[in-house]
Design a protein around this motif. Sequence first.
Motif, PDB file in Angstrom:
ATOM      1  N   GLY A  16       0.851  -1.196   0.000  1.00 30.48           N
ATOM      2  CA  GLY A  16       0.000   0.000   0.000  1.00 30.48           C
ATOM      3  C   GLY A  16       0.877   1.231   0.000  1.00 30.48           C
ATOM      4  N   ILE A  18       2.861   2.670   2.244  1.00 29.78           N
ATOM      5  CA  ILE A  18       4.239   2.546   2.741  1.00 29.78           C
ATOM      6  C   ILE A  18       5.019   1.532   1.910  1.00 29.78           C
ATOM      7  N   ASN A  42       4.318  -9.135  -1.618  1.00 31.71           N
ATOM      8  CA  ASN A  42       3.066  -9.844  -1.388  1.00 31.71           C
ATOM      9  C   ASN A  42       1.963  -8.830  -1.125  1.00 31.71           C
ATOM     10  N   GLU A  86      -0.835 -13.827  -1.211  1.00 30.33           N
ATOM     11  CA  GLU A  86      -1.163 -14.746  -0.120  1.00 30.33           C
ATOM     12  C   GLU A  86      -1.572 -13.967   1.120  1.00 30.33           C
ATOM     13  N   CYS A 105       4.314  -4.340   5.997  1.00 30.71           N
ATOM     14  CA  CYS A 105       3.646  -3.058   5.743  1.00 30.71           C
ATOM     15  C   CYS A 105       2.147  -3.214   5.541  1.00 30.71           C
ATOM     16  N   THR A 106       1.535  -4.297   6.056  1.00 27.11           N
ATOM     17  CA  THR A 106       0.085  -4.452   5.894  1.00 27.11           C
ATOM     18  C   THR A 106      -0.684  -3.602   6.900  1.00 27.11           C
ATOM     19  N   GLY A 107      -0.080  -3.344   8.053  1.00 30.08           N
ATOM     20  CA  GLY A 107      -0.769  -2.617   9.114  1.00 30.08           C
ATOM     21  C   GLY A 107      -1.836  -3.433   9.808  1.00 30.08           C
ATOM     22  N   THR A 108      -1.893  -4.756   9.543  1.00 31.04           N
ATOM     23  CA  THR A 108      -3.011  -5.537  10.078  1.00 31.04           C
ATOM     24  C   THR A 108      -2.715  -6.217  11.419  1.00 31.04           C
ATOM     25  N   GLN A 130       5.081  -0.105  11.844  1.00 35.35           N
ATOM     26  CA  GLN A 130       4.261   0.565  12.855  1.00 35.35           C
ATOM     27  C   GLN A 130       4.733   0.115  14.242  1.00 35.35           C
ATOM     28  N   CYS A 161       5.619   7.144  12.063  1.00 35.41           N
ATOM     29  CA  CYS A 161       6.151   8.353  11.414  1.00 35.41           C
ATOM     30  C   CYS A 161       6.155   9.523  12.404  1.00 35.41           C
ATOM     31  N   HIS A 188      -2.434  15.491  10.498  1.00 37.74           N
ATOM     32  CA  HIS A 188      -1.950  14.403   9.626  1.00 37.74           C
ATOM     33  C   HIS A 188      -2.825  14.284   8.386  1.00 37.74           C
ATOM     34  N   MET A 191      -5.516   8.916   5.413  1.00 35.22           N
ATOM     35  CA  MET A 191      -4.898   7.601   5.185  1.00 35.22           C
ATOM     36  C   MET A 191      -5.951   6.634   4.661  1.00 35.22           C
ATOM     37  N   ASN A 325       4.733  12.119   5.851  1.00 33.85           N
ATOM     38  CA  ASN A 325       4.439  10.919   6.639  1.00 33.85           C
ATOM     39  C   ASN A 325       4.717   9.633   5.866  1.00 33.85           C
ATOM     40  N   GLU A 326       4.641   9.661   4.538  1.00 36.62           N
ATOM     41  CA  GLU A 326       4.910   8.447   3.756  1.00 36.62           C
ATOM     42  C   GLU A 326       6.402   8.317   3.431  1.00 36.62           C
ATOM     43  N   TYR A 329       9.034   8.140   6.296  1.00 35.97           N
ATOM     44  CA  TYR A 329       8.962   6.874   7.020  1.00 35.97           C
ATOM     45  C   TYR A 329       9.517   5.720   6.178  1.00 35.97           C
TER      46      TYR A 329
HETATM   47  N1  LIG Z   1       0.648   5.977   5.375  1.00 37.70           N
HETATM   48  C1  LIG Z   1       1.453   6.549   6.257  1.00 37.70           C
HETATM   49  O1  LIG Z   1       1.668   7.759   6.250  1.00 37.70           O
HETATM   50  C2  LIG Z   1       2.157   5.696   7.285  1.00 37.70           C
HETATM   51  C3  LIG Z   1       3.322   6.202   7.880  1.00 37.70           C
HETATM   52  C4  LIG Z   1       4.011   5.408   8.811  1.00 37.70           C
HETATM   53  C5  LIG Z   1       3.515   4.163   9.155  1.00 37.70           C
HETATM   54  N2  LIG Z   1       2.366   3.720   8.556  1.00 37.70           N
HETATM   55  C6  LIG Z   1       1.871   2.401   8.973  1.00 37.70           C
HETATM   56  O2  LIG Z   1       2.157   1.460   7.945  1.00 37.70           O
HETATM   57  C7  LIG Z   1       1.097   0.488   7.899  1.00 37.70           C
HETATM   58  C8  LIG Z   1       0.520   0.477   6.482  1.00 37.70           C
HETATM   59  O3  LIG Z   1      -0.012   1.759   6.212  1.00 37.70           O
HETATM   60  P1  LIG Z   1      -0.362   2.204   4.723  1.00 37.70           P
HETATM   61  O4  LIG Z   1      -0.697   3.656   4.813  1.00 37.70           O
HETATM   62  O5  LIG Z   1       0.683   1.747   3.775  1.00 37.70           O
HETATM   63  O6  LIG Z   1      -1.700   1.358   4.512  1.00 37.70           O
HETATM   64  P2  LIG Z   1      -2.364   0.860   3.145  1.00 37.70           P
HETATM   65  O7  LIG Z   1      -2.150   1.872   2.079  1.00 37.70           O
HETATM   66  O8  LIG Z   1      -3.745   0.459   3.482  1.00 37.70           O
HETATM   67  O9  LIG Z   1      -1.498  -0.426   2.775  1.00 37.70           O
HETATM   68  C9  LIG Z   1      -1.617  -1.694   3.386  1.00 37.70           C
HETATM   69  C10 LIG Z   1      -1.694  -2.724   2.270  1.00 37.70           C
HETATM   70  O10 LIG Z   1      -1.535  -4.024   2.815  1.00 37.70           O
HETATM   71  C11 LIG Z   1      -2.458  -4.883   2.145  1.00 37.70           C
HETATM   72  N3  LIG Z   1      -2.735  -6.061   2.973  1.00 37.70           N
HETATM   73  C12 LIG Z   1      -3.612  -6.177   4.023  1.00 37.70           C
HETATM   74  N4  LIG Z   1      -3.545  -7.413   4.532  1.00 37.70           N
HETATM   75  C13 LIG Z   1      -2.618  -8.091   3.822  1.00 37.70           C
HETATM   76  C14 LIG Z   1      -2.096  -9.424   3.885  1.00 37.70           C
HETATM   77  N5  LIG Z   1      -2.524 -10.314   4.798  1.00 37.70           N
HETATM   78  N6  LIG Z   1      -1.141  -9.789   3.000  1.00 37.70           N
HETATM   79  C15 LIG Z   1      -0.701  -8.919   2.061  1.00 37.70           C
HETATM   80  N7  LIG Z   1      -1.164  -7.637   1.939  1.00 37.70           N
HETATM   81  C16 LIG Z   1      -2.106  -7.236   2.818  1.00 37.70           C
HETATM   82  C17 LIG Z   1      -3.669  -4.012   1.939  1.00 37.70           C
HETATM   83  O11 LIG Z   1      -4.484  -4.557   0.935  1.00 37.70           O
HETATM   84  P3  LIG Z   1      -6.082  -4.269   0.972  1.00 37.70           P
HETATM   85  O12 LIG Z   1      -6.230  -2.800   0.779  1.00 37.70           O
HETATM   86  O13 LIG Z   1      -6.586  -5.104  -0.140  1.00 37.70           O
HETATM   87  O14 LIG Z   1      -6.540  -4.725   2.329  1.00 37.70           O
HETATM   88  C18 LIG Z   1      -3.035  -2.686   1.545  1.00 37.70           C
HETATM   89  O15 LIG Z   1      -2.811  -2.577   0.145  1.00 37.70           O
HETATM   90  C19 LIG Z   1       0.099   0.896   8.983  1.00 37.70           C
HETATM   91  O16 LIG Z   1       0.402   0.212  10.144  1.00 37.70           O
HETATM   92  C20 LIG Z   1       0.378   2.371   9.179  1.00 37.70           C
HETATM   93  O17 LIG Z   1       0.045   2.821  10.475  1.00 37.70           O
HETATM   94  C21 LIG Z   1       1.703   4.438   7.624  1.00 37.70           C
END
Ligand SMILES: NC(=O)c1ccc[n+]([C@@H]2O[C@H](COP(=O)([O-])OP(=O)(O)OC[C@H]3O[C@@H](n4cnc5c(N)ncnc54)[C@H](OP(=O)(O)O)[C@@H]3O)[C@@H](O)[C@H]2O)c1
Length: 353
Positions: A16, A18, A42, A86, A105-108, A130, A161, A188, A191, A325-326, A329
Amino acid sequence: MSRNTSKHRIAINGYGRIGQSVLRALYTSPQHHSDLQVVAINELSDIDTLTYLTRYDTTHGRFPVAVQNDGSHMLVNGDRIRTLNEELPEHLPWKELDIDLVLECTGTYTDRATAERHLASGARRLLFSQPADADIDATIVHGFNSGQLQPQHQIVSSASCTTNCIVPVLDLLDRRFGIENGVSTTIHSAMNDQPVIDSYHHTDLRLTRSALQSMVPVETGLSQGIGKMMPHLRGRIECLHLRVPTINVSLMDLALNLRKPTDPQSVNAIFRQAAEGPLQGLLGYTEEPHASIDFNTDPRSAIVDGTQTRVSAGKLIKLMVWFDNEWSYANRMLDVAQAWLELGGTDSPPEES
Ligand SMILES: NC(=O)c1ccc[n+]([C@@H]2O[C@H](COP(=O)([O-])OP(=O)(O)OC[C@H]3O[C@@H](n4cnc5c(N)ncnc54)[C@H](OP(=O)(O)O)[C@@H]3O)[C@@H](O)[C@H]2O)c1
């Protein structure tokens, strides 16, 4: 799989904001992370969508590197990157792909047990994008406590971040003046856990509201993140977090009570000197009349806006600090990955049990 380069082999889990920023940062600033190679991604999507989202990005622009795919691999500047689809870590072929480090980097999830499922699949290390649970091996803010990384560590977090932004700023002020207590508000950008138009969210009623139309206060763990890095400030910095309808770049609004009196010029001089000296590349200082978009695709963790520094009655100070933030980080994740992998220690694949 035999290695055909001496580079460390990285997998991105969750492609996603990150995950994509990490890949882009790796190719556009290769001088900093020349020992790292992404060999697998993945994500729960098809390869054509991954390829498209790598080529074009509304926030960071067109990728300046050729990107294609052959059905199973994304070809980035001629490098072959295996793409996987997967959901469960135990189905990932990390052993076959000889993965040194998974960037999670899924955040899940944030727990050690789920991270260990990646190790059981053959990866040697995992770095969370995270803050994670207390039983992981370390939480690292690059440039602050990277020295705590150990070769035997297997599961590490690069904090958040916001923690990466605030900690170097707090540290400089604390060393010079002593911090009594304080309050921060992170303003912020939106997101992907927010809907474009009102929709359901499982855990937070405010995250049901449109990201386009409102400023939305959300929960933050920043106060705990600060306490983890600087235990003597634990419980003394309260933190709020507000999402606003921009797509990238955030602002830390910080108010602190200091132990020793000061003035805006002295406060700014500390940041200017650090930005030009020991924290160059991580901390910035500016007196230009900026708006947030000026910091889009800026790799620095924190840029102090000297025009906004205020001091009330000598000891109450107010600061504004920009950060992408992106992009910042993603660059810090690569910094932590490189520093950790350079320590060696898990160069051989785990033994068969
Ligand atoms: N964005 C920021 O500014 C930022 C900065 C620092 C830290 N973070 C942290 O980084 C993490 C990700 O944030 P993000 O902004 O990158 O979120 P995001 O854009 O939603 O990206 C997460 C990606 O992971 C995918 N995913 C979910 N479950 C998965 C699995 N089991 N296997 C493979 N892929 C999977 C999601 O797909 P689906 O959409 O299909 O579910 C999505 O494309 C979070 O914990 C966030 O707090 C984000």
